[in-house]
Scaffold this motif. Sequence first.
Motif, PDB file in Angstrom:
ATOM      1  N   GLN A   1      -6.554  -1.475  -7.198  1.00 49.78           N
ATOM      2  CA  GLN A   1      -5.684  -0.537  -6.208  1.00 49.78           C
ATOM      3  C   GLN A   1      -5.224  -0.704  -6.396  1.00 49.78           C
ATOM      4  OE1 GLN A   1      -6.953  -2.891  -2.180  1.00 49.78           O
ATOM      5  NE2 GLN A   1      -8.588  -2.514  -2.552  1.00 49.78           N
TER       6      GLN A   1
ATOM      7  N   PHE B   1       0.860  -1.473  -0.108  1.00 53.27           N
ATOM      8  CA  PHE B   1      -0.246   0.259   0.185  1.00 53.27           C
ATOM      9  C   PHE B   1       0.624   1.416   0.101  1.00 53.27           C
ATOM     10  CE2 PHE B   1      -3.660  -2.805   1.401  1.00 53.27           C
ATOM     11  CZ  PHE B   1      -4.435  -1.863   0.559  1.00 53.27           C
TER      12      PHE B   1
ATOM     13  N   GLY C   1     -16.589  -6.335  -5.257  1.00 56.32           N
ATOM     14  CA  GLY C   1     -16.262  -7.610  -4.949  1.00 56.32           C
ATOM     15  C   GLY C   1     -13.976  -7.769  -5.386  1.00 56.32           C
ATOM     16  N   THR C   2     -14.481  -7.243  -5.954  1.00 56.54           N
ATOM     17  CA  THR C   2     -12.764  -6.616  -6.212  1.00 56.54           C
ATOM     18  C   THR C   2     -11.625  -5.477  -5.835  1.00 56.54           C
ATOM     19  OG1 THR C   2     -13.443  -4.922  -7.684  1.00 56.54           O
ATOM     20  CG2 THR C   2     -13.247  -7.555  -8.549  1.00 56.54           C
ATOM     21  N   GLY C   3     -12.386  -4.587  -4.685  1.00 53.11           N
ATOM     22  CA  GLY C   3     -12.026  -3.666  -3.985  1.00 53.11           C
ATOM     23  C   GLY C   3     -12.028  -2.784  -4.512  1.00 53.11           C
ATOM     24  N   LYS C   4     -12.638  -2.475  -5.283  1.00 51.59           N
ATOM     25  CA  LYS C   4     -13.317  -1.159  -6.189  1.00 51.59           C
ATOM     26  C   LYS C   4     -13.369   0.450  -5.031  1.00 51.59           C
ATOM     27  CE  LYS C   4     -17.237  -1.659  -7.481  1.00 51.59           C
ATOM     28  NZ  LYS C   4     -18.697  -1.618  -6.870  1.00 51.59           N
ATOM     29  N   THR C   5     -14.553  -0.279  -3.833  1.00 50.77           N
ATOM     30  CA  THR C   5     -15.269   1.077  -3.086  1.00 50.77           C
ATOM     31  C   THR C   5     -12.880   1.744  -2.602  1.00 50.77           C
ATOM     32  OG1 THR C   5     -16.274  -0.540  -2.527  1.00 50.77           O
ATOM     33  CG2 THR C   5     -16.271   1.935  -1.319  1.00 50.77           C
TER      34      THR C   5
ATOM     35  N   ARG D   1      -9.940 -12.518   3.291  1.00 48.89           N
ATOM     36  CA  ARG D   1      -9.573 -11.221   2.747  1.00 48.89           C
ATOM     37  C   ARG D   1      -8.124 -10.566   3.870  1.00 48.89           C
ATOM     38  NH1 ARG D   1     -12.546  -8.329  -1.844  1.00 48.89           N
ATOM     39  NH2 ARG D   1     -13.764 -10.075  -2.768  1.00 48.89           N
TER      40      ARG D   1
ATOM     41  N   TYR E   1      -6.247  -5.231   6.164  1.00 45.66           N
ATOM     42  CA  TYR E   1      -5.499  -5.542   4.859  1.00 45.66           C
ATOM     43  C   TYR E   1      -4.240  -5.555   4.551  1.00 45.66           C
ATOM     44  CZ  TYR E   1     -10.051  -3.010   3.576  1.00 45.66           C
ATOM     45  OH  TYR E   1     -11.512  -3.338   3.531  1.00 45.66           O
TER      46      TYR E   1
ATOM     47  N   GLU F   1      -2.838  -6.317   1.027  1.00 42.65           N
ATOM     48  CA  GLU F   1      -2.148  -5.799   0.553  1.00 42.65           C
ATOM     49  C   GLU F   1      -2.839  -5.292  -0.566  1.00 42.65           C
ATOM     50  OE1 GLU F   1      -0.117  -9.057  -2.283  1.00 42.65           O
ATOM     51  OE2 GLU F   1      -1.825 -10.436  -2.278  1.00 42.65           O
TER      52      GLU F   1
HETATM   53  P1  AMP Z   1     -15.619  -4.197  -2.815  1.00 38.51           P
HETATM   54  O1  AMP Z   1     -15.229  -4.712  -4.352  1.00 38.51           O
HETATM   55  O2  AMP Z   1     -14.895  -2.367  -3.157  1.00 38.51           O
HETATM   56  O3  AMP Z   1     -17.069  -3.974  -2.331  1.00 38.51           O
HETATM   57  O4  AMP Z   1     -15.032  -4.617  -1.812  1.00 38.51           O
HETATM   58  C1  AMP Z   1     -14.911  -5.821  -1.443  1.00 38.51           C
HETATM   59  C2  AMP Z   1     -14.140  -6.286   0.462  1.00 38.51           C
HETATM   60  O5  AMP Z   1     -13.403  -6.419   0.074  1.00 38.51           O
HETATM   61  C3  AMP Z   1     -15.106  -5.255   1.211  1.00 38.51           C
HETATM   62  O6  AMP Z   1     -15.436  -5.733   1.796  1.00 38.51           O
HETATM   63  C4  AMP Z   1     -13.616  -4.999   1.476  1.00 38.51           C
HETATM   64  O7  AMP Z   1     -13.232  -4.613   2.533  1.00 38.51           O
HETATM   65  C5  AMP Z   1     -12.434  -5.562   1.229  1.00 38.51           C
HETATM   66  N1  AMP Z   1     -11.541  -5.332   0.554  1.00 38.51           N
HETATM   67  C6  AMP Z   1     -11.121  -4.188  -0.384  1.00 38.51           C
HETATM   68  N2  AMP Z   1      -9.078  -4.184  -0.415  1.00 38.51           N
HETATM   69  C7  AMP Z   1      -8.821  -4.570   0.623  1.00 38.51           C
HETATM   70  C8  AMP Z   1      -7.960  -5.339   0.203  1.00 38.51           C
HETATM   71  N3  AMP Z   1      -6.452  -4.474  -0.110  1.00 38.51           N
HETATM   72  N4  AMP Z   1      -7.399  -6.100   1.462  1.00 38.51           N
HETATM   73  C9  AMP Z   1      -8.538  -7.027   2.578  1.00 38.51           C
HETATM   74  N5  AMP Z   1      -9.485  -7.116   2.339  1.00 38.51           N
HETATM   75  C10 AMP Z   1      -9.680  -5.484   1.189  1.00 38.51           C
END
Ligand code: AMP
Length: 580
Positions: free
Chosen positions: A46, A21, A66-70, A269, A39, A41
Amino acid sequence: MKHSPSSDSTTPTATGFSPGFASLGLEASLLTTLEALGYEEPTPIQREAVPPLLAGRDLLGQAATGTGKTAAFALPMLQRIGHGPRTRPSALVLVPTRELAIQVGEAVQRYGKELRVSALSVYGGQAIGPQLSALKRGVDIVVATPGRALDHIRRGTLKLQHIQIVVLDEADEMLDMGFADDLDAILQQTPDTKQTALFSATMPQRIRSIAHRHLHDPVEITIAKEPVKAGTAPRVKQTAYVVVRPHRAAALARVIDVVGAKSALVFCRTRLEVDEVTAMLTARGHKAEAIHGGMSQGQRDRVMQSFKTGQTELLIATDVAARGLDIPHVSHVINYDLPSSAEVYVHRIGRTGRAGREGDAITILDPREQRLLRSIEQHTKARVVVQPIPTVKELRLKQIERVQAAIEDALKEDELEVFQTLVERMTVESPVTDVAAAAIKLLVRAQGGERPEKEIPAAPSRPPDVGRSIRDTGRSGGRPQAGVGAARSQPAGRMRRSGREAGMARVYIGAGREAGIRPGDLVGAIANEAKVRSSVIGAIEIEERFSIVDVPESMAHIIIDVLGRAWIKGRKVPVRLFRD
Ligand code: AMP
């Protein structure tokens, strides 16, 4: 313990600090927050999106939930806003549904805690009063559904002149819900100098044309575009269970109990999840141990040793921790979270089904992540079968079956004499069947077979997508009709008397154009209130005083029931089954 060379750059140090990060340019306070969240990595989206967003570039990203896009858009947004002029609000995030507005608002708040950046979610279906006063008090980031954002803009309670960043999240869903015009109207009122990011799970032409209108020289990112090479995906039986978040832990426990996993790797995760899941499974009597980047080398070695000797049956791990491990063959790989990319998924399930042995990969899935699952299927060219979560009855049956198998195995062994003497003594007073039944009862109890269990509700089902068309039979008030299913919509004005599609019912809603109803309002209300995907909604007809919406027959009653109790455009309206 063996470390693969590739793991060295991403394996956290003993203190758990993730260089991954930090290398993206994120500042210390955000790194502290990510560390606290567990988290380890960055996810692929991201890694690719954070640097250009931090640099102020516009961005067009193809990524599903689910990809961590938020975090991919929220982290750079927070960093930029946190140090810029606090002219409120500074950022606007537009999302398709109330559920997502709440979820994204909470995530932004979580990530922005250290930076003291405030966020507010505003969405339809909620009383407007509290939103008005919260907006008046001032917030840095507003997360809103498009209809409610426009309401506030028109009331003058949401001011856009200081907006520095706009994010369109799940843009394809917003278009599907008929918000195309609303998005244009909102974006037109934001300053030209703003930074804009658009995320969408799919990239059809209509998304590209929105991007073309509103994004300046965007960086384009597509995640998991390359299919996994033929033959790389392991041949493993793959199953998924769909369950809403509050029941996820119970679903995991149920699945583990039913499959009777004896050497399983459970992937989470985050570190926090690893710890929570380990505690939950241990409390249920499983031999479970955690392994993650926050642990010292000595601790990790001890856990691995215990797993290799079979003392530990369930190893709960993060991807980073598991990457450097020399893990023996496991019977099951269980994904407590869908991994953030197809590559990680393949890597995870490759831990089972090795060397020609049978392997089982099981995924617990949030309904919102079904799209990501489909994309993983496409990339791995393997089918993942979605199954209903086992019922309590099925669990009990399995437990009995296992006890029976264990007894049959024991019968094959020779060393029963010492127990036979005991049986002989006991059967002087009681019949042999009673003694055996009591012994079995104790065995079942020891295996958790008498623990009270609850049924786990099925997540809202997702029937096949039904093409939607809008047939606005009258004038559209000078305003072009919103583009629900624009790519597949019928010409406006065409009457729909040809009857409904097979399997669809027609729902009458006692409000129409006169009340300002637009397709997006109805799709939004149905999707939000009845918790169904917008894509199952069929044709929408908006008349002067009423509207008719086609919905799957199987859902008509629940939709009528919840819509009848909901507020549509600020009022209650009659809703019933429509008969011609
Ligand atoms: P999203 O795709 O933004 O809905 O995120 C999906 C899930 O992944 C959420 O529960 C986040 O908290 C988790 N998340 C996002 N980024 C990471 C990361 N780098 N490592 C672990 N979990 C993550």
